[in-house]
Design a protein around this motif. Structure first.
Motif, PDB file in Angstrom:
ATOM      1  N   LEU A  80       0.813  -1.213   0.000  1.00 45.63           N
ATOM      2  CA  LEU A  80       0.000   0.000   0.000  1.00 45.63           C
ATOM      3  C   LEU A  80       0.853   1.272   0.000  1.00 45.63           C
ATOM      4  O   LEU A  80       0.304   2.373  -0.012  1.00 45.63           O
ATOM      5  CB  LEU A  80      -0.928   0.011   1.227  1.00 45.63           C
ATOM      6  N   ASN A  81       2.179   1.105   0.039  1.00 44.91           N
ATOM      7  CA  ASN A  81       3.119   2.230   0.001  1.00 44.91           C
ATOM      8  C   ASN A  81       2.861   3.208   1.155  1.00 44.91           C
ATOM      9  O   ASN A  81       2.646   4.407   0.958  1.00 44.91           O
ATOM     10  CB  ASN A  81       3.037   2.944  -1.350  1.00 44.91           C
ATOM     11  N   LEU A  82       2.883   2.669   2.386  1.00 44.43           N
ATOM     12  CA  LEU A  82       2.615   3.463   3.579  1.00 44.43           C
ATOM     13  C   LEU A  82       3.910   3.690   4.357  1.00 44.43           C
ATOM     14  O   LEU A  82       4.798   2.830   4.361  1.00 44.43           O
ATOM     15  CB  LEU A  82       1.606   2.754   4.474  1.00 44.43           C
ATOM     16  N   PRO A  83       4.035   4.808   5.066  1.00 42.75           N
ATOM     17  CA  PRO A  83       5.230   5.035   5.887  1.00 42.75           C
ATOM     18  C   PRO A  83       5.216   4.147   7.129  1.00 42.75           C
ATOM     19  O   PRO A  83       4.173   3.624   7.529  1.00 42.75           O
ATOM     20  CB  PRO A  83       5.128   6.517   6.259  1.00 42.75           C
ATOM     21  N   SER A  84       6.369   4.000   7.744  1.00 36.20           N
ATOM     22  CA  SER A  84       6.482   3.103   8.898  1.00 36.20           C
ATOM     23  C   SER A  84       5.819   3.672  10.143  1.00 36.20           C
ATOM     24  O   SER A  84       5.636   2.946  11.126  1.00 36.20           O
ATOM     25  CB  SER A  84       7.954   2.783   9.176  1.00 36.20           C
ATOM     26  N   GLU A  85       5.450   4.957  10.148  1.00 39.34           N
ATOM     27  CA  GLU A  85       4.785   5.535  11.319  1.00 39.34           C
ATOM     28  C   GLU A  85       3.340   5.069  11.444  1.00 39.34           C
ATOM     29  O   GLU A  85       2.768   5.074  12.529  1.00 39.34           O
ATOM     30  CB  GLU A  85       4.784   7.075  11.250  1.00 39.34           C
ATOM     31  N   ILE A  86       2.732   4.688  10.344  1.00 38.02           N
ATOM     32  CA  ILE A  86       1.338   4.241  10.364  1.00 38.02           C
ATOM     33  C   ILE A  86       1.313   2.773  10.762  1.00 38.02           C
ATOM     34  O   ILE A  86       1.978   1.934  10.156  1.00 38.02           O
ATOM     35  CB  ILE A  86       0.670   4.447   8.989  1.00 38.02           C
TER      36      ILE A  86
END
Length: 193
Positions: A80-86
C-alpha cells in the motif's frame, strides 16, 4: 481465483487499518458486512495470506477471524506504500480514561463507608434469619429441627422387585430400575413338576 484490483485494495486497506478481519463462512454472501466487496473475495484473499503466514486464522461459530502478523504488516506496508509511522489499530496504545486516579490513597476522592465487622454490627448484615430457625449450636448439634424420625427408611425401587446393583441396576443387559431387568412377575420361574 481472479479478484479485481479494486476489491483487493479495499480488503488490504481495511485489514491494515484495523489489524483484524472477520468474515462469515458464507461463500454466496453478496457483500461483506464491513467492506464493499463480495464475501468470497475476502475469504479467498485471507486464505492466501494465511498460506504465506501474513495472518493468523481462527474459526468459531461459523465465522473466520484473521489477525495480522508482523510479516503481514510489513507486506501490506510495502504493497500500500505506507510510511512506517502508520500502524494497525491493534498495535496502537489505548489512552487511559481520565475518570480514574492513577495514584494516591486507594479509593481516590470518594467517601468510604463504615469499616466492616466493627462493634456489634452483625457479620452477615440482614441475613440473620436466612435459615429460618434459631441460630445453630456447635457443629453436629442439630437441635430440634423436626427432621425425619430415625426409624424412617426410604426405599427407591419399585415394590416387588429384586435389589438392584450398579447404575440403574437392571443386571446383565437390563435397563434402568423402572423398566428393565426383572420386574414383578417377569423373573424366570423355576419349573414345577
Amino acid at each position: 481465483m481472479l479478484i479485481p484490483k479494486k476489491n483487493r485494495n479495499e480488503v488490504y486497506k481495511y485489514l491494515f487499518k484495523e489489524g483484524v478481519l472477520y468474515a462469515k463462512k458464507d461463500y454466496n454472501l453478496l457483500k461483506h458486512p464491513e467492506i464493499d466487496v463480495p464475501n468470497l473475495h475476502v475469504i479467498k484473499l485471507m486464505q492466501s495470506f494465511k498460506s504465506k503466514e501474513y495472518v493468523r486464522e481462527s474459526f468459531a461459530w461459523m465465522h473466520y477471524y484473521w489477525y495480522l502478523t508482523n510479516d503481514g504488516i510489513e507486506y501490506l506496508r510495502t504493497y500500500l506504500n505506507l510510511p512506517s509511522e502508520i500502524v494497525p489499530a491493534t498495535l496502537k496504545k489505548s489512552a487511559k480514561p481520565l475518570g480514574r486516579p492513577t495514584g494516591g490513597p486507594p479509593g481516590g476522592d470518594r467517601p468510604r463507608g463504615p469499616p466492616r465487622f466493627e462493634g456489634d454490627r452483625p457479620r452477615f448484615g440482614d441475613r440473620d434469619g436466612y435459615r429460618g430457625g434459631p441460630p445453630r449450636g456447635a457443629p453436629g448439634d442439630f437441635g430440634d429441627k423436626g427432621g425425619a424420625p430415625p426409624e424412617y427408611q426410604p426405599q427407591f425401587r419399585a415394590p416387588g422387585t429384586r435389589p438392584a446393583f450398579g447404575r440403574g441396576g437392571g443386571g446383565y443387559g437390563g435397563g434402568g430400575g423402572y423398566g428393565g431387568g426383572y420386574g414383578a412377575g417377569s423373573a424366570p420361574q423355576a419349573r414345577q413338576e
